[in-house]
Design a protein around this motif. Structure first.
Motif, PDB file in Angstrom:
ATOM      1  N   LEU A 129       0.816  -1.217   0.000  1.00  0.00           N
ATOM      2  CA  LEU A 129       0.000   0.000   0.000  1.00  0.00           C
ATOM      3  C   LEU A 129       0.853   1.273   0.000  1.00  0.00           C
ATOM      4  O   LEU A 129       0.376   2.346  -0.339  1.00  0.00           O
ATOM      5  N   TYR A 134      -0.873   3.163  -5.212  1.00  0.00           N
ATOM      6  CA  TYR A 134      -2.023   3.312  -4.326  1.00  0.00           C
ATOM      7  C   TYR A 134      -2.092   4.760  -3.860  1.00  0.00           C
ATOM      8  O   TYR A 134      -1.378   5.176  -2.961  1.00  0.00           O
ATOM      9  N   ILE A 137      -6.818   5.171  -0.269  1.00  0.00           N
ATOM     10  CA  ILE A 137      -7.253   3.915   0.329  1.00  0.00           C
ATOM     11  C   ILE A 137      -8.466   4.190   1.215  1.00  0.00           C
ATOM     12  O   ILE A 137      -8.431   5.116   2.035  1.00  0.00           O
TER      13      ILE A 137
END
Lengths: 257, 226
Positions: A129, A134, A137
């Motif tokens: 992550l 990314y 989130i």
């Protein structure tokens, strides 16, 4: 004018005589269940099977456990409260809104991070992550959502929370978190294993030793006129058929019961 | 919870003020257009303007997320070329509350523009004033009260927006978490005390603001009674 008055009167009559507005006129055997958002798939299936077995219809209202708790604390006419956090049921027992001996642990939830199958992103470790792929989130708000809190605890244990904080988008519950993922507005979303649809998402299950257990608790609401039926439903959830379905949707069974 | 974070309060007021400013700049010309034109197009636009009121706020928020979100054409274009995101930013919150509040401003302004006596306008035209001058020196001053009442309704609606903002802004603490959502979160966390204090603070400040706005409509004309 007269015609309007007539229509108005008719509407009024129709409404006041309608059965749905009066809880006491509801079909005598229906039970109303306030259930946590992570139960959407499991309880829909259990509810159908329960109806088939006992001829008792279930009406299930899915919301965040916190919302249901506030509603029950303020006298909502639910028969059963199925919470994603045992603490919320304990709160209501203290407030005298739950029949204490009906409370049962019925499952332990699992949390993890999902990515959309429409993207090439796949999580093989939560460290992924950190990558710039990314950007955003989604997480259910840890201030009140059980799965959000578990996700936050996990990331904190791994020393990732502070680094990922700026990427986080706060959803009101896991369903909202999932919808942010499905609409492509976040690259990853923390959700419960129980709402994973493998056709739509890839899922990375987090190690459950990294967060406090997500103990799911169910109980009969005090003041219900259908205590017998409600108790039957709880037994059913925790019985052979119910447990089979709970396992199918990724819940861990509470040991000792 | 010790001490109350007032960030959401300031953010809510900033967002509501910005929304009203945008609503004024875009809504007043539109309201004027609608008050002057009575044809199918104007009726259609007029009806269209009500949609944000009809839609449930969360549903509206969902569509905004799809329309302006990161997978939309606009969203992709902005993100790929300028690294700008509309959703999950304060800008997203402003956009959400502008859309939910602008109908109130347009409605009120339109009606008060319509009620301006045509004789004044025609007299000004005879005297050779341009339409722009007529609008700013005659129509707007006469219709001022209606516009102000629209402003206060729009401000109130923007300040209190929950559903649309919840979907579009992402509720990020100290970034996009507005007051209504902060209050909701405290209630969800069974912290009624914090929620009550926040509601109290917000109510007092909002009432004071609205009071000042409505006083403005009378001050402007220098008279006290309507």
């Amino acid at each position: 004018m007269k015609i309007f008055r007539l229509i108005f009167t008719l509407l009024l009559l129709y409404n006041t005589s309608g059965t749905n507005l009066h809880p006491e006129n509801r079909q005598s055997k229906d039970i109303t269940i306030a259930a946590a958002a992570d139960l959407v798939l499991a309880f829909s299936e259990i509810g159908k099977l329960f109806e088939k077995t006992y001829g008792i219809r279930t009406k299930i209202i899915y919301s965040s456990s916190g919302t249901a708790r506030e509603q029950i604390a303020n006298g909502a006419p639910f028969d059963i409260y199925a919470s994603a956090n045992i603490k919320f049921v304990d709160d209501l027992i203290k407030a005298g809104k739950i029949i204490p001996d009906t409370q049962e642990l019925y499952g332990i939830g699992r949390v993890g991070a999902a990515t959309s199958v429409k993207t090439k992103l796949r999580i093989s470790s939560l460290n992924d992550l950190l990558k710039s792929d990314y950007k955003k989130i989604a997480i259910a708000d840890p201030s009140h959502a059980p799965y959000g809190l578990a996700a936050k605890q996990t990331l904190e244990k791994l020393g990732l929370w502070d680094k990922l904080k700026d990427k986080m988008i706060y959803a009101k519950d896991i369903q909202h978190s999932l919808s942010l993922l499905n609409t492509g507005n976040v690259e990853a979303a923390f959700i419960s294993l129980s709402v994973v649809n493998t056709k739509k998402v890839n899922f990375y299950l987090a190690d459950d030793k990294l967060h406090a257990p997500l103990k799911q608790s169910i109980a009969v609401v005090k003041g219900t006129k259908k205590e017998m039926e409600a108790r039957k439903f709880i037994k059913f959830v925790n019985g052979t058929e119910g447990r089979k379905i709970m396992i199918k949707y990724g819940f861990i069974l509470p040991d000792g019961k | 919870m010790n001490g109350i974070n007032l960030f959401p309060l300031f953010l809510s007021f900033k967002v509501a003020s910005a929304s009203v400013a945008i609503a004024l700049i875009t809504g007043i010309p539109l309201a004027y257009f609608l008050s002057r034109n009575k044809n199918r197009l104007s009726y259609f636009i007029d009806s269209l303007m009500n949609l944000p009121i009809i839609f449930p706020p969360t549903v509206l928020g969902y569509y905004l997320l799809v329309l302006l979100g990161r997978q939309s054409h606009i969203g992709k274009f902005l993100e790929n070329n300028f690294d700008i995101m509309i959703v999950f930013t304060p800008l997203g919150a402003v956009l959400a509350s502008t859309i939910v509040s602008i109908p109130y401003l347009i409605k009120a302004a339109k009606v008060s523009f319509e009620e301006v006596d045509k004789d004044y306008i025609n007299a000004a035209r005879v005297m050779g004033k341009t339409e722009t001058v007529i609008f700013f020196t005659i129509i707007l001053p006469i219709a001022w009260r209606g516009v102000i009442s629209g402003v206060s309704m729009a401000f109130a609606r923007a300040l209190g927006d929950f559903g649309t903002t919840l979907m579009v802004a992402g509720s990020i603490p100290d970034e996009t978490l507005t007051m209504p959502i902060a209050i909701y979160n405290s209630l969800q966390a069974d912290d009624g005390k914090t929620a009550n204090i926040m509601v109290l603070i917000m109510t007092i400040i909002a009432l004071a603001t609205l009071f000042i706005i409505s006083r403005l409509s009378y001050k402007r004309k220098g008279e006290r009674n309507a």
